[in-house]
Design an enzyme around this catalytic site. Structure first.
Site, short mmCIF file in Angstrom:
data_model
loop_
_atom_site.label_atom_id
_atom_site.label_comp_id
_atom_site.label_asym_id
_atom_site.label_seq_id
_atom_site.Cartn_x
_atom_site.Cartn_y
_atom_site.Cartn_z
N HIS A 248 0.88 -1.17 0.00
CA HIS A 248 0.00 0.00 0.00
C HIS A 248 0.91 1.22 0.00
O HIS A 248 1.71 1.40 0.92
CB HIS A 248 -0.92 -0.02 1.23
CG HIS A 248 -1.96 -1.11 1.13
ND1 HIS A 248 -2.31 -1.90 2.20
CD2 HIS A 248 -2.70 -1.52 0.06
CE1 HIS A 248 -3.24 -2.77 1.78
NE2 HIS A 248 -3.50 -2.55 0.51
N GLU A 251 1.56 3.33 3.07
CA GLU A 251 2.04 2.69 4.30
C GLU A 251 3.54 2.51 4.14
O GLU A 251 4.01 1.56 3.53
CB GLU A 251 1.29 1.37 4.52
CG GLU A 251 -0.21 1.61 4.67
CD GLU A 251 -1.05 0.34 4.64
OE1 GLU A 251 -0.49 -0.76 4.76
OE2 GLU A 251 -2.28 0.48 4.49
N HIS A 380 2.92 -3.69 6.47
CA HIS A 380 1.87 -2.67 6.31
C HIS A 380 1.95 -1.66 7.46
O HIS A 380 2.81 -1.77 8.34
CB HIS A 380 0.49 -3.32 6.33
CG HIS A 380 0.20 -4.16 5.13
ND1 HIS A 380 -0.77 -3.84 4.22
CD2 HIS A 380 0.76 -5.31 4.69
CE1 HIS A 380 -0.80 -4.76 3.27
NE2 HIS A 380 0.12 -5.67 3.53
N GLU A 472 1.51 -5.38 10.65
CA GLU A 472 1.09 -3.98 10.76
C GLU A 472 2.07 -3.33 11.73
O GLU A 472 2.10 -3.66 12.91
CB GLU A 472 -0.34 -3.89 11.30
CG GLU A 472 -1.38 -4.55 10.41
CD GLU A 472 -1.75 -3.70 9.19
OE1 GLU A 472 -1.42 -2.49 9.19
OE2 GLU A 472 -2.37 -4.25 8.26
ZN LIG Z 1 -1.88 -2.10 4.14
#
Ligand SMILES: [Zn+2]
Ligand SMILES: *[C@@H]1O[C@H](CO)[C@@H](O)[C@H](O)[C@H]1NC(C)=O
Ligand SMILES: *[C@@H]1O[C@H](CO)[C@@H](O)[C@H](O)[C@H]1NC(C)=O
Length: 654
Positions: A248, A251, A380, A472
């Protein structure tokens, strides 16, 4: 190349205008070196929008296609083709092809001379890009004829793609006096990132190299740096790991972590850090800091701290790359409960290729096909947790629901290897951000968090031998520069610890009684309905939790071989378990059914490590094409002709 001083440039123009056909070369007046007449010219500013990113500023008329003015070029069908090539070929081969075309339509003019682009560049592109044209039934444009409009090196040609390459190779001088571990904890633009990777690979040339797995939609190389004791080669039984950042585009912490990790691995290796030396001596590690460099540009334009929740998340085609992979999880659920259900090497359904497949997604899939990855993480941002497959829920209404893979225990072990050494993920105070995952140890089954299809991790697990988790890294997607050093401190040990888990479980070689490797043999583990297959050298890796396991190797034409293995709780190196298979009598009866699990064809091209007997490989773009009734034109014809009155019949093959 520095621009010539203005006075000299003026002199050149005057000289060129005053003495047409006589090259001004700075020598004493009176001497006139006669170049071939075609090469001398009056240079004018290059003002074509489609060619504004060419590596030069001056062009000349008439062009090799006999256009006598800018307007004539702009209204030509050749120029219109260049301006829509990107869309027609869905980003493939661009911007390279466009720049190649510009080199013909707007010839480079320098010092009163025309310079021709290099034939070898044209030939290289033609070889790489012919399939993209074939796929849409378009003829190779006549003005990209490598022999007619291009020159050899000894004829003084120039590389029309020099800017694409040049930007990446330019070097940056390190501040002197800094220790070799100097890492700049800042955000990195695309050019800076490429520079760090290339410079690091040069510094650690015996254990590192960079390579590109393809281009983004806007033409940026998806650059990978690889660390291994023999860069560029798979070594027998050496497991391969990949870490992917910035899928992404907004990110960005993962992108920076991998850029720092690159420098850390190189420096520590050179400094003789035994842990890093052992790691690089026994593991092949591939780092792709940015899978979505186009999205990053959008997010970076807004800047750290200001970036919205979603600007730049998608690629340049507005596709969410982590929703763009084939949804094999649905296939798996559809077959669940049937006797033959398996959760590995599920073929990509044909209809997947009818949809939009991003070039970034395709590049990753092709990469996964060429390297026998064992372990992977996708980095991410936006929360603080490690999640693992499945990401797509088995709930009939796709609501969030615990949806484990048959390798639930292993995935938990892999996720914990990351989370348990991450100080913030383990922080009991109020400091941590995001959903409260602490009571679960900061790890969660993806579908139990929220459900989505087309994710990269599910695809890794269901289509290849690779196990991928999603990390994350923190709540802020685009952290301010001051925060980056702390984030690195929090994640360095987690990244290393995670990569080291690739040495858990067992590995070995499957061969026949003559010692010949058996590729695509299946490694089955009783109680886990997920098989691993052997790589081309017959080697395999099976990540497994501690305990007693019954492991079976089987391959068409051979008798199954069963072994019992015990994996102790604290095991640092994969146990070696080889299998020597005895042949069955030959005959079709002995071939196990259901072993051919690749799709009917392989649209990614290239050798598939999965399954022999590949059939002809039509390109995915073919599938999208309307079946054309006898004599009708390909789909792009009306698109193209709607843009101008021209009918460039030279693009038609038939
Ligand atoms: Zn992401
Ligand atoms: C082209 O012109 C621009 C603006 O004048 C200048 O910045 C750039 O360096 C020039 N590029 C080349 C290749 O001469
Ligand atoms: C790693 O390999 C290098 C080069 O072969 C060797 O000098 C070094 O001792 C090895 N280190 C470890 C810890 O295995």
């Amino acid at each position: 190349m520095p621009p010539p001083p203005p006075l000299l440039l003026l002199a050149v123009l005057v000289a060129a205008a005053a003495r047409p056909g006589c090259e001004f070369d700075g020598s004493l007046a009176g001497e006139c070196h006669r170049p071939p007449a075609a090469d001398s010219a009056t240079c004018v500013d290059l003002q074509l929008r489609t060619c504004s990113d060419a590596a030069y500023n001056h062009t000349t008329f008439p062009t090799p296609l006999q256009h006598r003015s800018r307007e004539a070029v702009e209204t030509s069908s050749e120029y219109i083709l260049l301006s829509v090539l990107h869309q027609l070929l869905e980003g493939q081969c661009n911007p390279d092809l466009r720049l190649l075309g510009c080199a013909v339509l707007a010839p480079r003019c320098e010092g009163g001379r025309v310079r021709r682009p290099c034939r070898h560049v044209c030939e290289g592109l033609r070889e790489a890009c012919q399939p993209a044209f074939d796929a849409i039934d378009m003829a190779w444009p006549y003005f990209l004829d490598c022999h007619r409009y291009f020159k050899r090196e000894d004829e003084g040609c120039y590389d029309p793609l020099e800017k694409l390459r040049g930007g990446l190779e330019a070097d940056e001088v390190l501040p002197s006096g800094l220790p070799p571990t100097f890492i700049r904890f800042s955000h990195h633009s695309y050019a800076q990132m490429a520079r760090v990777l290339r410079r690091t690979a040069a510094r650690c040339a015996h254990v590192a190299r960079t390579y590109s797995i393809g281009r983004s939609f806007d033409g940026r190389d998806l650059l990978v740096i690889e660390f291994s004791s023999r860069p560029g080669q798979h070594e027998l039984m050496e497991p391969e790991v990949k870490l992917i950042g910035n899928i992404h585009g907004n990110e960005v912490a993962g992108r920076e972590m991998l850029i720092y990790l690159t420098q850390y691995l190189c420096s520590e290796y050179l400094l003789g850090n035994p842990r890093i030396q052992r790691l690089l001596n026994t593991t092949r590690i591939h780092l792709l800091p940015s899978m979505n460099p186009d999205g990053y540009e959008v997010a970076a334009a807004e800047g750290a701290g200001y970036n919205g929740w979603t600007s730049g998340r998608q690629n340049a085609q507005n596709l969410d790359l982590n929703r763009n992979f084939p949804d094999l999880t649905s296939e798996y659920y559809r077959l669940a409960g049937t006797r033959s259900v398996r959760s590995d090497h599920i073929p990509i359904p044909e209809h997947y290729w009818w949809g939009k497949v991003a070039p970034e997604t395709k590049a990753i899939m092709k990469w996964m096909q060429t390297i026998p990855f064992v372990l992977s993480a996708s980095l991410h941002g936006g929360d603080l947790v490690v999640s693992y497959p499945f990401d797509f829920s088995k709930h009939p209404q796709e609501e969030k629901m615990f949806s484990p893979t048959p390798d639930e225990k292993t995935f938990k072990l892999l996720s914990r290897a990351y989370a348990e050494v991450h100080p913030m993920m383990m922080d009991r105070s109020e400091n941590r951000c995001g959903g409260n995952f602490l009571k679960r140890g900061s790890i969660i089954n993806g579908a139990d968090w929220y459900s989505f299809t087309g994710g990269m991790s599910d695809f890794n697990y269901l289509h290849t031998n690779c196990f991928e988790i999603t990390v994350e890294l923190g709540c802020v997607k685009f952290p301010p520069e001051e925060a980056l050093y702390t984030i690195w401190q929090h994640n360095k040990e987690s990244l290393l610890n995670f990569v080291e888990t690739v040495h858990r479980g067992i590995k070995g070689v499957v061969m026949d009684k003559y010692g010949k490797p058996v590729k695509n043999a299946r490694i089955l583990v009783k109680g886990i309905r997920h098989d691993i297959t052997t790589a081309p050298d017959g080697d395999y890796w099976r990540l497994l939790p501690p305990g007693t396991h019954i492991v079976i190797a089987q391959a068409p034409g051979y008798a199954r071989l069963i072994k019992k293995v015990i994996i102790p709780a604290r095991m640092k190196r994969a146990g070696r378990v080889d299998f020597i298979l005895q042949p069955l009598g030959v005959g079709p009866k002995n071939f196990l059914p259901g072993l051919r699990r690749t799709g009917p064809h392989d649209p990614l091209g290239g050798a598939s490590p999965l399954g022999e007997g590949t059939e002809p490989n039509p390109d995915p773009l073919r599938a999208r094409r309307q079946p054309s009734a006898g004599g009708s034109k390909p789909w792009w014809w009306s698109y193209f002709t709607s843009l101008s009155a021209h009918r460039p019949r030279w693009l038609l093959k038939y």
